[in-house]
Design a protein around this motif. Structure first.
Motif, PDB file in Angstrom:
ATOM      1  N   ALA A 385       0.830  -1.220   0.000  1.00 20.48           N
ATOM      2  CA  ALA A 385       0.000   0.000   0.000  1.00 20.48           C
ATOM      3  C   ALA A 385       0.855   1.258   0.000  1.00 20.48           C
ATOM      4  O   ALA A 385       0.474   2.278   0.565  1.00 20.48           O
ATOM      5  N   LEU A 386       2.015   1.187  -0.637  1.00 19.30           N
ATOM      6  CA  LEU A 386       2.934   2.331  -0.628  1.00 19.30           C
ATOM      7  C   LEU A 386       2.391   3.503  -1.435  1.00 19.30           C
ATOM      8  O   LEU A 386       2.846   4.628  -1.269  1.00 19.30           O
ATOM      9  N   SER A 392       5.731   4.963   4.550  1.00 18.38           N
ATOM     10  CA  SER A 392       6.020   3.643   5.118  1.00 18.38           C
ATOM     11  C   SER A 392       7.309   3.057   4.560  1.00 18.38           C
ATOM     12  O   SER A 392       8.035   2.355   5.271  1.00 18.38           O
ATOM     13  N   ARG A 393       7.595   3.334   3.301  1.00 16.04           N
ATOM     14  CA  ARG A 393       8.780   2.726   2.697  1.00 16.04           C
ATOM     15  C   ARG A 393      10.064   3.209   3.362  1.00 16.04           C
ATOM     16  O   ARG A 393      11.078   2.505   3.361  1.00 16.04           O
ATOM     17  N   TRP A 394      10.021   4.433   3.935  1.00 17.38           N
ATOM     18  CA  TRP A 394      11.212   4.976   4.584  1.00 17.38           C
ATOM     19  C   TRP A 394      11.273   4.611   6.062  1.00 17.38           C
ATOM     20  O   TRP A 394      12.302   4.826   6.705  1.00 17.38           O
ATOM     21  N   ARG A 395      10.204   4.077   6.617  1.00 15.84           N
ATOM     22  CA  ARG A 395      10.167   3.721   8.037  1.00 15.84           C
ATOM     23  C   ARG A 395      10.464   2.249   8.279  1.00 15.84           C
ATOM     24  O   ARG A 395      11.023   1.885   9.299  1.00 15.84           O
ATOM     25  N   CYS A 430      -1.551  -6.985   3.237  1.00 18.08           N
ATOM     26  CA  CYS A 430      -1.350  -5.902   2.278  1.00 18.08           C
ATOM     27  C   CYS A 430       0.152  -5.761   2.033  1.00 18.08           C
ATOM     28  O   CYS A 430       0.729  -4.686   2.160  1.00 18.08           O
ATOM     29  N   SER A 431       0.763  -6.881   1.718  1.00 22.25           N
ATOM     30  CA  SER A 431       2.187  -6.936   1.397  1.00 22.25           C
ATOM     31  C   SER A 431       2.404  -8.146   0.513  1.00 22.25           C
ATOM     32  O   SER A 431       1.870  -9.219   0.795  1.00 22.25           O
ATOM     33  N   PRO A 432       3.196  -8.005  -0.550  1.00 19.90           N
ATOM     34  CA  PRO A 432       3.511  -9.158  -1.379  1.00 19.90           C
ATOM     35  C   PRO A 432       4.796  -9.869  -0.952  1.00 19.90           C
ATOM     36  O   PRO A 432       5.193 -10.856  -1.575  1.00 19.90           O
ATOM     37  N   HIS A 433       5.450  -9.379   0.091  1.00 22.51           N
ATOM     38  CA  HIS A 433       6.736  -9.937   0.512  1.00 22.51           C
ATOM     39  C   HIS A 433       6.569 -11.423   0.813  1.00 22.51           C
ATOM     40  O   HIS A 433       5.700 -11.818   1.599  1.00 22.51           O
ATOM     41  N   ASP A 494      -4.160  -2.165  -4.383  1.00 21.97           N
ATOM     42  CA  ASP A 494      -3.038  -2.432  -3.499  1.00 21.97           C
ATOM     43  C   ASP A 494      -2.568  -3.868  -3.741  1.00 21.97           C
ATOM     44  O   ASP A 494      -3.312  -4.708  -4.264  1.00 21.97           O
ATOM     45  N   ALA A 495      -1.340  -4.164  -3.327  1.00 24.90           N
ATOM     46  CA  ALA A 495      -0.774  -5.502  -3.565  1.00 24.90           C
ATOM     47  C   ALA A 495      -1.257  -6.459  -2.477  1.00 24.90           C
ATOM     48  O   ALA A 495      -0.502  -6.864  -1.591  1.00 24.90           O
ATOM     49  N   MET A 496      -2.534  -6.842  -2.562  1.00 24.28           N
ATOM     50  CA  MET A 496      -3.145  -7.726  -1.580  1.00 24.28           C
ATOM     51  C   MET A 496      -2.803  -9.186  -1.888  1.00 24.28           C
ATOM     52  O   MET A 496      -2.890  -9.628  -3.037  1.00 24.28           O
TER      53      MET A 496
END
Length: 504
Positions: A385-386, A392-395, A430-433, A494-496
């Motif tokens: 959900a960036l 969020s990407r920087w945190r 909500c992350s594809p990792h 979002d990348a659900m």
């Protein structure tokens, strides 16, 4: 973010900037020529709040605009300036580092944010160069003083001497490897870029799509509404909206409507009274899939294990009402539980058994085998959900994965304990990792023999609007080939991630 920028004094300075307090320097009256416009000041204050208080821009900016009565084109400008600067911060920092004579970490955070705002106007918006530089210098003079303003002027003029295309070509040429080049030009941390690339490959897609995925993360998402079945029909929601509000059907979900333009969703009556809500179309799809998944036996009691802030709970409750089922919504944090209660305000009485505040990991022990359908929308890094939460990407850091994946395993295990034999669990992130998706599920299933994967791809396709064709990539032939992964650059969502499991 460096420790120096996050020290207590830095936090205090950031909080002071967000309140409008200024660092004063001795200046002649002529040097304090004028203040910059309210839109740029608002964008600056949002960046300082995000940095100084770990706030989220999407929660800070709207009330700030209302408080300062910034509306229309000025509000749109402030929104693009704040969000665009946050999204492209990594790219701009790499460019600014080549225009400043000392490491960026040695700059005051307030000055660095001013420079980022100026860089975005020069390289990411249609702002004439003279206006971008002069207004940003005025902002610096007003917020951080005359001395830094002179430096801001010099740096931005150096930035402006090179076009964006030439800057990007230089960053690529100077990068040590292809992933770093992608990360720098695409404004994502290197570890995130690498993880997204691996996730694409792990879900049957080409790693060559990484650049397109990063670009999609850097684009402003359109606002999507959900018309909650039984409470609101999409056509009725659109017909009941004000004349100046344009709503279009969603691309995938039969419940979805896309809000065109920058209209406040609260202007739509169905949203204001809770019959509809703001919800990403991917989030709608995975919720609809849980409700449509085949199960054996009764279908009377549903559970949302991690319910806050309530969007999926409200959709589930509306669907449950149409089947004479009931819903329990559990949320660990009291303030988020209150958001769930608000999201459920339009649901008919008796459908929601209760909104429980407590640790979802306890429910498998407290109510073993008590539910027919369970949703586990697990806490995650939010790397899917960036577009919506660019800060969020920087945190996030790789260290977050260990803590979160442990929690994800425990929650999924509790959900499988709470569902009855024959019932269904949806594991959603909500992350594809891969460390938060397939690896979590694989690890949990290795430790128990009472659950099996269902074909989430087949179920997801079954809930689409008629005629829609959902490209979910090529199945890899393993168990993960039954899971479904959505992507911003492919589906506009979002990348659900969705895994469906049935308890034996």
């Amino acid at each position: 973010m460096s420790d120096e920028r996050r020290d207590p004094r830095g936090r205090q300075r950031g909080a002071a900037r967000s309140r409008g307090e200024r660092h004063r320097t001795a200046q002649a009256p002529g040097q304090r020529r004028r203040r910059t416009d309210p839109a740029r000041t608002a964008a600056y204050d949002v960046l300082r709040e995000v940095d100084g208080s770990d706030a989220y821009a999407n929660l800070v900016l709207p009330p700030l605009l209302r408080e300062r009565r910034i509306a229309g084109r000025d509000a749109a400008f402030a929104t693009e300036l704040a969000y665009g600067t946050l999204r492209l911060r990594g790219r701009y920092d790499a460019i600014l580092a080549r225009c400043v004579t000392r490491p960026l970490e040695q700059l005051d955070p307030e000055v660095l944010d001013v420079l980022r705002l100026g860089a975005h106007q020069l390289l990411g918006m249609r702002v004439p160069s003279h206006a971008a530089v002069s207004e940003t210098v005025a902002l610096a003079r007003d917020r951080v003083g005359a001395g830094p303003a002179q430096m801001v002027n010099a740096v931005l003029r150096a930035v402006d001497r090179t076009s964006l295309d030439d800057w990007l070509e230089r960053l690529r040429a100077e990068a040590p490897d292809a992933v770093t080049a992608l990360a720098t030009t695409g404004s994502h941390p290197v570890w995130v870029t690498r993880a997204l690339r691996e996730a694409l490959a792990g879900n049957g897609r080409s790693p060559e799509e990484t650049a397109d995925l990063l670009d999609a993360d850097n684009a402003s998402p359109r606002v999507t509404l959900v018309a909650r079945p039984g409470l609101a029909d999409p056509d009725d929601v659109a017909a009941g909206a004000p004349a100046d509000v344009r709503l279009e059907p969603g691309r995938w979900a039969p419940t979805a409507l896309v809000l065109a333009g920058g209209t406040d969703p609260a202007a739509v009556p169905a949203v204001a009274d809770g019959r509809a809500g703001v919800q990403d179309e991917g989030s709608q799809l995975v919720t609809l899939a849980l409700a449509a998944a085949p199960l054996d036996g009764t279908d009377a009691r549903w559970l949302d294990l991690c319910a806050g802030p309530g969007g999926k709970s409200a959709l589930l409750a509306a669907l449950a009402a149409g089947r004479d089922a009931t819903l329990v919504a559990n949320e660990a944090q009291p303030h988020r539980a209150r958001l769930v209660e608000r999201a459920l305000r339009a649901v008919p009485e008796g459908v929601v058994e209760r909104v429980r505040t407590g640790d979802g990991r306890d429910l498998g022990v407290e109510e073993p085998g008590a539910y027919d359908r369970v949703l586990v929308d697990a806490p995650c890094t939010g790397l899917g959900a960036l577009r919506r939460r660019p800060e969020s990407r920087w945190r996030r850091t790789p260290a977050d994965l260990g803590v979160l994946s442990t929690l994800q395993r425990e929650l999924l295990g509790a959900a499988l304990d709470a569902v009855r034999p024959g019932g269904v669990v949806a594991y959603v992130t909500c992350s594809p990792h891969l460390a938060e998706t397939r690896l979590v599920v694989d690890d949990v299933l290795r430790r128990r023999d009472d659950a099996e994967r269902l074909d989430a791809r087949e179920v997801l396709r079954a809930v689409l609007v008629p005629g829609a064709a959902l490209d979910l990539g090529a199945p890899d032939g393993g168990a993960g080939g039954l899971d479904a992964q959505l992507w911003p650059h492919v589906h506009g969502t979002d990348a659900m991630h969705l895994t469906l499991l049935r308890r034996r």
